[in-house]
Design a protein around this motif. Structure first.
Motif, PDB file in Angstrom:
ATOM      1  N   TRP A  17      21.582 -37.003  25.924  1.00 29.22           N
ATOM      2  CA  TRP A  17      22.584 -37.780  25.187  1.00 29.22           C
ATOM      3  C   TRP A  17      23.014 -39.013  25.987  1.00 29.22           C
ATOM      4  O   TRP A  17      23.043 -40.135  25.463  1.00 29.22           O
ATOM      5  CB  TRP A  17      23.785 -36.898  24.872  1.00 29.22           C
ATOM      6  N   GLU A  21      22.453 -42.889  25.039  1.00 30.16           N
ATOM      7  CA  GLU A  21      23.657 -43.717  24.889  1.00 30.16           C
ATOM      8  C   GLU A  21      23.579 -44.991  25.725  1.00 30.16           C
ATOM      9  O   GLU A  21      24.142 -46.022  25.362  1.00 30.16           O
ATOM     10  CB  GLU A  21      24.897 -42.921  25.306  1.00 30.16           C
ATOM     11  N   LEU A 151      23.469 -31.996  18.187  1.00 30.15           N
ATOM     12  CA  LEU A 151      23.216 -33.102  19.099  1.00 30.15           C
ATOM     13  C   LEU A 151      21.784 -33.605  18.968  1.00 30.15           C
ATOM     14  O   LEU A 151      21.532 -34.821  18.966  1.00 30.15           O
ATOM     15  CB  LEU A 151      23.493 -32.670  20.538  1.00 30.15           C
ATOM     16  N   LEU A 155      20.434 -37.286  18.087  1.00 32.18           N
ATOM     17  CA  LEU A 155      19.537 -37.992  18.998  1.00 32.18           C
ATOM     18  C   LEU A 155      18.269 -38.448  18.276  1.00 32.18           C
ATOM     19  O   LEU A 155      17.798 -39.584  18.473  1.00 32.18           O
ATOM     20  CB  LEU A 155      19.181 -37.092  20.179  1.00 32.18           C
TER      21      LEU A 155
END
Length: 373
Positions: A17, A21, A151, A155
């Motif tokens: 993550w 990011e 998540l 993603l």
């Protein structure tokens, strides 16, 4: 920049993550179809209340901020800022709670001492008998069986993330590359091994013996309660387990109030969280000596049932699931995680212990900062 992350538990997923990011491409490799270890077999608690002052508390508080921010973007995590209550039954337990509220960092943790009536106003499901309750406003929860899946879906939507399941990494190949059991080599600018409790094989080969041990636990989940449990719930045995509660009052509790024999034998505390479907996740035990048992024992479940029913003032719903799990914990439990460069461009991150679900976003953020992502 391209980052290779090995291991799709919550620690590995949070590393993926943070890399995405920051604009990087991620290849995420998992030996099973999806993670099946401690990242799913836990309470889903973001547990600030019992953390040791210093690095551990700072990490937990930062992780709490990150979980809330990520939860706002990924609703499938099931993030809830529910706080916690720890009911106490007598003067010895109350004294430990009072000492906690007197800590200089009590406000940062959101500590508040409530009367029994005030606690029931916060959590009406607690109809049993107790004298008072320690509240921690900063505690929260997510859904452990859904978090990694949610998540990953977020993603994948970025176009910068590739998930490769059913591939076990066997070798670190030179710098910044690994080979999986299909014979494929994956090369990036950085490799992060988030192997959880798998400490032999690849980990032993690249890192040798590391100061991390494996810990086994038992937990259970009920059918829906039929009403809301508005906070997570702990019992006073958690005072014995978590470092934040160390005090002369705790010494007096340990000296003058023997722990229930079953709880003592299995190094137990009560933690309880309600799932989104209404069921209760309840635990847990701690087993440190190898070889671990391969079966689950009934005595701990019976003890937990008695404690929960005493707080709820009603019979526990039918048990739907029982399970055991194993997590990796630094032998020096004051260390939040074991982070080690094992080769040029290759890092091993493991051993958060029971803090993995709580602290993983901040652990991964620290890795990203240290590696200059």
């Amino acid at each position: 920049m391209k980052v290779i992350v090995v291991g799709a538990g919550v620690v590995g997923t949070m590393h993926a993550w943070h890399a995405v990011e920051r604009g990087h491409e991620v290849v995420h490799i998992e030996r099973e179809a999806e993670a099946r270890g401690a990242s799913l077999r836990n309470f889903g608690q973001i547990w600030v209340s019992g953390r040791a002052a210093g690095e551990e508390l700072d990490t937990a508080l930062r992780a709490r901020e990150l979980w809330e921010a990520i939860g706002a973007r990924v609703p499938g995590l099931g993030f809830r800022a529910i706080g916690s209550l720890t009911p106490v039954r007598n003067e010895l337990e109350l004294a430990v709670a009072e000492a906690a509220v007197a800590r200089p960092d009590a406000a940062a943790r959101g500590y508040e001492l409530l009367t029994a009536d005030e606690a029931r106003a916060v959590n009406p499901a607690l109809r049993g008998t107790f004298e008072a309750a320690l509240r921690c406003e900063r505690d929260a929860a997510v859904e452990p069986r859904l978090a990694q899946l949610a998540l990953r879906e977020a993603l994948l939507a970025t176009g910068k993330y590739t998930f490769l399941p059913n591939r076990e990494v066997r070798d670190v190949v030179g710098e910044n590359a690994v080979r999986d059991d299909h014979g494929d080599v994956h090369t990036g600018d950085a490799v992060v091994l988030c192997t959880g409790a798998a400490l032999s094989g690849l980990v032993r080969e690249v890192a040798g013996e590391i100061p991390v041990r494996r810990v086994r636990l038992q937990m259970m989940q009920t059918e829906p309660l039929g009403e809301r449990l508005t906070t997570s719930v702990a019992d006073a045995d958690s005072f014995r387990y978590y470092p934040a509660y160390a005090s002369p009052a705790l010494d007096a509790l340990n000296e003058r109030q023997a722990q229930d024999p079953t709880a003592a034998a299995h190094k137990m505390q009560l933690l309880m969280v309600q799932r989104l479907d209404g069921g209760l996740t309840i635990g847990d035990t701690h087993e440190y000596e190898h070889p671990f048992a391969f079966d689950t024992l009934e005595d701990p479940y019976e003890h937990l049932t008695r404690v929960v029913e005493s707080f709820l003032g009603r019979p526990l719903p039918k048990i739907r699931r029982r399970w055991a799990g194993v997590y990796a914990q630094c032998v020096d439990t004051s260390r939040v995680v074991h982070r080690q460069r094992v080769r040029d461009g290759v890092w091993l991150v493991t051993g958060p212990g029971g803090r993995g679900m709580t602290c993983s976003p901040a652990i991964a953020e620290t890795t990203a900062n240290e590696l200059g992502w």
